[in-house]
Design a protein around this motif. Structure first.
Motif: not given
Lengths: 384, 225
Positions: A10-12, A16-17, A19-21, A23-24, A308, A339, A342, A373, B39, B51, B113
């Protein structure tokens, strides 16, 4: 039994990408923790080989000094562009992106395996003309701690020696990310970000700077004067030094330049709270609530994280609903707005309020029809 | 004005152990662009592994974040003895282990999905396939983390047993046994669950004969005690 290909990943979403990037990278830079190597095994071979390694290293140093190997072998894939002061700009065209490096500037250009383009502005100014990005690889300009993410536009970035960064957008829109948060800059606008990532001024690019400290205004700095429009300069006699690394030159300089960096205590606290979710969710919740009281990007992130955490860690759907609603009220266009909606859907489901969940799902589909979502929202909306 | 058109030769993407080491060195030097490059280069791979091991998961963002934080914090330990991607795979597997240990009782599953390979099929078969996948992961969630990860990496992610063994830090024999146990449980549940049985039936024909390492029978379970 082979199920490969039967289980689609399931793609993000891009959000989302991102946000993750974010934060990381923020977490990694602010808390450079101890190394925890994944290699397992006994240590004695390492200790036993240490002496031999030292000897080999010494021999290697001697050989290196004697033979002076060309730096090409260890250069990363990048192009370094240096333009002397007083000349004309240098234009680099990569795919659908045109990058003009102004006189007296230095920039490193990189392309990732996925085609993402990163322009690292060491100093001076670059003018970029980039096609609309959806569906195309990402295009970033990094100037110190300031990151300009391109949506599809024509814009300029200037970096003064003191660390101030000016972003001026001629067409389209960009997002400017700094240690103090993220802001959108639209066509005709210009922002100035101080050395510590604080927005020092924002104004129409054609007008004066409202609320800008003149001492930090790049327009007063000859090397960053936006009026130096390289796209109009075609001096063929320009003496430029377009020096791809590996030509035996000085190599990439970006990593050698110390970047002034002072951890933002609020961002640090947010990063701590996010990590604390795993082990002490109640404490994390308290910290996130405190951080959410502000009005900056950290507050927005903290509020979303609180929603969350409440739903997925604390299993408190009503608290999650409250936090998600608060996020939507206070940050209706925030980066986590989709989100947050969601989370409302999921929280209603957890609270067995299917009617409200369907309503929230319908709202999600209306506002974010292509959201990450959307499929989930559609399934919930169609619940009997 | 000097104009350079196209991607300069030295901007060609470098790959291989030397490029891995160069990228890691730049990251360790604090170069932000390098961190971002690492990354973006590895995120799809990490996401795919997580996943396939855990299925659609509401904690995926957190897991991705945890994995990359651990990657960056461990970069000093990367000695270049293996490819960077392989090294990151091991960290990813370790994060998955940890997650299952912490959250085994409350693994949340979402609808995955729609399978791209089923685009031509009707909505009913798509729904059945989705439900089959959901039930597959529900069964996997009841297994031990060792068996679940070994099975997911081998049967779902398509990795050879030797590679799965390396990633899990186990012997090949132990890995085969874990996969066999997972498969046995899956077949047992499929006997009572037509939706799951349909998913497995579609992919079972002849697969065992093509299994890795010439040990198809052992993996398939026929001869394992």
């Amino acid at each position: 039994m082979k199920l490969r290909g039967r289980i689609p990943v399931e793609p993000l979403s891009d959000a989302q990408w991102e946000r993750i990037e974010r934060r990381v990278l923020e977490r990694e830079r602010e808390l450079p923790g101890p190394a925890a190597t994944p290699q397992r095994g006994r240590r004695w071979p390492v200790l036993a080989g240490a002496g031999l390694g030292l000897m080999l290293a010494a021999a290697a140093v001697v050989l290196w000094v004697a033979l002076r190997p060309a730096p090409r072998a260890v250069q990363p894939a990048l192009t370094r562009v240096v333009t002397p002061a007083g000349g004309a700009p240098t234009r680099v065209v990569i795919g659908d992106a045109e990058i003009d490096v102004a006189p007296g500037s230095e920039a490193n250009l990189r392309v990732t395996p996925t085609g993402d383009i990163t322009v690292e502005l060491v100093h001076g100014r670059v003018d970029c003309d980039v096609a609309h990005r959806p569906g195309r690889p990402r295009f970033d300009v990094v100037a110190g701690d300031v990151d300009v993410v391109v949506v599809g536009t024509r814009f300029a970035v200037a970096r003064a020696d003191a660390g101030e960064v000016m972003v001026e957008v001629t067409r389209g829109k960009v997002r400017v990310e700094s240690p103090r948060g993220s802001i959108a800059v639209a066509a005709g606008e210009r922002v100035t970000i101080g050395a510590m990532g604080m927005i020092a001024g924002r104004a129409d690019s054609g007008g004066g700077q409202a609320g800008t400290d003149p001492s930090t205004n790049p327009s007063t700095n000859p090397s960053t004067n936006p009026s130096t429009n390289p796209s109009t300069s075609t001096n063929p006699s320009m003496s430029t030094n377009t020096n791809p690394t590996g030509d035996g030159g000085s190599g990439p300089v970006a990593s050698a330049e110390p970047r002034p960096r002072k951890p933002d205590p609020r961002k640090l606290a947010l990063a701590d709270a996010v990590v604390l979710r795993q082990t002490k969710p109640d404490d994390a919740g308290r910290k996130l609530r405190q951080l959410s009281l502000g009005s900056d990007a950290v507050a927005a992130s903290a509020l979303y994280e609180l929603a969350h955490l409440s739903l997925f860690r604390l299993r408190a759907p009503y608290a999650a609903l409250a936090a998600a609603r608060e996020y939507q009220r206070r940050f209706p266009t925030g980066p986590d707005a989709a989100d947050a909606l969601w989370i409302r859907i999921e929280a209603h489901l957890d609270a067995n309020d299917h009617a409200a969940a369907r309503e929230a799902a319908a709202s999600y589909l209306e506002r974010f029809p292509a959201g990450a979502k959307a499929a989930r929202a559609q399934a919930v909306r169609d619940l009997e | 004005m000097r104009v350079i058109v196209g991607r300069p030769m030295d901007m060609a993407v470098a790959e291989g152990p030397a490029a891995d080491r160069a990228l890691v060195a730049r990251c360790l030097a604090g170069e932000r662009a390098a961190e971002r490059e690492l990354f973006r280069r590895q995120r799809g791979r990490v996401h795919g592994i997580l996943f396939r091991i855990l299925g659609g998961n509401r904690d995926m963002d957190d897991l991705m974040q945890d994995t990359f934080i651990e990657v960056f914090r461990s970069l000093q330990g990367f000695r270049g003895e293996s490819r960077l991607a392989t090294w990151i795979d091991r960290i990813t597997v370790r994060v998955a282990y940890r997650y299952m240990g912490q959250r085994r009782a409350a693994v949340s599953l979402e609808a995955v999905a729609e399978p791209g390979s089923h685009e031509d099929a009707g909505g009913e078969s798509r729904a059945a396939a989705r439900e089959g996948v959901r039930r597959l992961y529900a069964v996997l969630a009841t297994l031990s983390p060792h068996a679940r990860i070994a099975f997911a990496l081998h049967a779902i992610d398509g990795r050879p047993i030797a590679e799965v063994a390396r990633l899990c830090g186990a012997s090949a024999i132990a890995t085969k046994l874990r996969i066999w146990r997972a498969r046995r449980e899956l077949m047992k549940r499929a006997a009572e669950d037509p939706v799951l049985a349909e998913l497995i039936d579609e992919v079972q024909g002849g697969a065992a004969a093509q299994d890795d390492d010439g040990d198809a029978a052992a993996v398939a379970g026929e001869d394992v005690p």
